[in-house]
Write a protein that holds these residues in place. Structure first.
Motif, PDB file in Angstrom:
ATOM      1  N   ARG A   6     -71.806 -29.235  21.605  1.00 31.28           N
ATOM      2  CA  ARG A   6     -71.842 -30.600  22.132  1.00 31.28           C
ATOM      3  C   ARG A   6     -72.437 -31.562  21.115  1.00 31.28           C
ATOM      4  NH1 ARG A   6     -75.110 -30.276  27.136  1.00 31.28           N
ATOM      5  NH2 ARG A   6     -75.220 -28.071  26.729  1.00 31.28           N
ATOM      6  N   LYS A   7     -73.503 -31.129  20.465  1.00 30.19           N
ATOM      7  CA  LYS A   7     -74.140 -31.992  19.471  1.00 30.19           C
ATOM      8  C   LYS A   7     -73.189 -32.234  18.301  1.00 30.19           C
ATOM      9  CE  LYS A   7     -78.516 -32.747  17.271  1.00 30.19           C
ATOM     10  NZ  LYS A   7     -79.901 -32.396  17.212  1.00 30.19           N
ATOM     11  N   TRP A   8     -72.481 -31.207  17.894  1.00 27.15           N
ATOM     12  CA  TRP A   8     -71.561 -31.354  16.775  1.00 27.15           C
ATOM     13  C   TRP A   8     -70.386 -32.260  17.146  1.00 27.15           C
ATOM     14  CZ3 TRP A   8     -72.787 -30.899  12.054  1.00 27.15           C
ATOM     15  CH2 TRP A   8     -71.803 -31.007  11.081  1.00 27.15           C
ATOM     16  N   LYS A   9     -69.926 -32.186  18.389  1.00 26.88           N
ATOM     17  CA  LYS A   9     -68.851 -33.085  18.839  1.00 26.88           C
ATOM     18  C   LYS A   9     -69.302 -34.542  18.759  1.00 26.88           C
ATOM     19  CE  LYS A   9     -66.045 -30.385  22.011  1.00 26.88           C
ATOM     20  NZ  LYS A   9     -65.653 -30.193  23.408  1.00 26.88           N
ATOM     21  N   LYS A  10     -70.546 -34.781  19.110  1.00 26.72           N
ATOM     22  CA  LYS A  10     -71.095 -36.138  19.042  1.00 26.72           C
ATOM     23  C   LYS A  10     -71.116 -36.625  17.589  1.00 26.72           C
ATOM     24  CE  LYS A  10     -75.320 -38.684  19.865  1.00 26.72           C
ATOM     25  NZ  LYS A  10     -76.751 -38.555  20.063  1.00 26.72           N
ATOM     26  N   ILE A  11     -71.509 -35.744  16.689  1.00 22.52           N
ATOM     27  CA  ILE A  11     -71.538 -36.107  15.264  1.00 22.52           C
ATOM     28  C   ILE A  11     -70.130 -36.413  14.764  1.00 22.52           C
ATOM     29  CG2 ILE A  11     -71.971 -35.163  12.949  1.00 22.52           C
ATOM     30  CD1 ILE A  11     -74.396 -33.695  14.197  1.00 22.52           C
ATOM     31  N   LYS A  12     -69.169 -35.584  15.147  1.00 17.96           N
ATOM     32  CA  LYS A  12     -67.780 -35.808  14.713  1.00 17.96           C
ATOM     33  C   LYS A  12     -67.220 -37.103  15.318  1.00 17.96           C
ATOM     34  CE  LYS A  12     -65.532 -32.519  12.945  1.00 17.96           C
ATOM     35  NZ  LYS A  12     -65.123 -32.226  11.600  1.00 17.96           N
ATOM     36  N   LYS A  13     -67.585 -37.405  16.558  1.00 22.96           N
ATOM     37  CA  LYS A  13     -67.123 -38.634  17.198  1.00 22.96           C
ATOM     38  C   LYS A  13     -67.639 -39.850  16.437  1.00 22.96           C
ATOM     39  CE  LYS A  13     -67.047 -40.906  21.689  1.00 22.96           C
ATOM     40  NZ  LYS A  13     -67.522 -40.865  23.069  1.00 22.96           N
ATOM     41  N   LEU A  14     -68.893 -39.806  16.028  1.00 24.93           N
ATOM     42  CA  LEU A  14     -69.446 -40.909  15.234  1.00 24.93           C
ATOM     43  C   LEU A  14     -68.726 -41.031  13.897  1.00 24.93           C
ATOM     44  CD1 LEU A  14     -73.269 -40.460  15.868  1.00 24.93           C
ATOM     45  CD2 LEU A  14     -71.872 -42.410  16.557  1.00 24.93           C
TER      46      LEU A  14
END
Length: 165
Positions: A64-72
């Motif tokens: 989930r944290k990595w998805k947030k980073i990729k979204k940014l």
């Protein structure tokens, strides 16, 4: 028959029954280890964490944290690119701290890591340099391509050590 012979016969029978019970007990243990996930969950996973150097927490939370980073990273705003690089670098620093790296800066942690089995050590070092430039200089120009390469390198390393899937 006197009482001594009876006692010896009883002891002999108890010994035989004990060996049979012991044999059955070992068969049950072998069956449990082979056909259940107990060995994997309680022994092999802990052994893998020990050999890797530390416990790496919850893969779902990491994803989930990595998805947030990729979204940014894939937003149109260049400020978000910097935020994604900073969060990825912070995540990398946290993971290396979990693995037992006590150095103060991420650059020192990576320089002292030098795991020969990681093939792209130099690229990772370059990604850490970009991260250090972003956090040390608020006016640092970060192109989208450079941000993508940095995030990609950090992601490869996190997958290499088993933090990401």
């Amino acid at each position: 028959m006197d009482w001594r012979e009876i006692a010896q016969n009883i002891i002999f029978i108890v010994n035989i029954l004990s060996f049979i019970a012991l044999f059955l007990f070992f068969l049950i243990i072998i069956w449990v280890l082979k056909y259940t996930g107990w060995l994997k969950y309680y022994i092999l996973d802990d052994l893998k964490d020990f050999l890797r150097g530390g416990y790496i927490p919850l893969p779902q939370r990491a994803q989930r944290k990595w998805k947030k980073i990729k979204k940014l990273l894939f937003s149109k705003n260049p400020g978000n690119w910097k935020i994604s690089v900073m969060e990825a670098g912070d995540l990398l620093a946290d993971v290396l701290a979990i693995l037992g790296r006590e150095e103060k800066s991420l650059r020192e942690k990576i320089e002292n890591f030098k795991d020969k089995s990681y093939p792209d050590y130099e690229k990772l070092k370059k990604a850490v340099d970009v991260y250090m430039n972003v956090i040390s200089d608020p006016d640092f120009y970060l192109s989208h391509k450079e941000a993508e390469e940095t995030i990609e390198e950090i992601e490869k390393f996190l997958k290499f050590i088993g933090y990401l899937d």
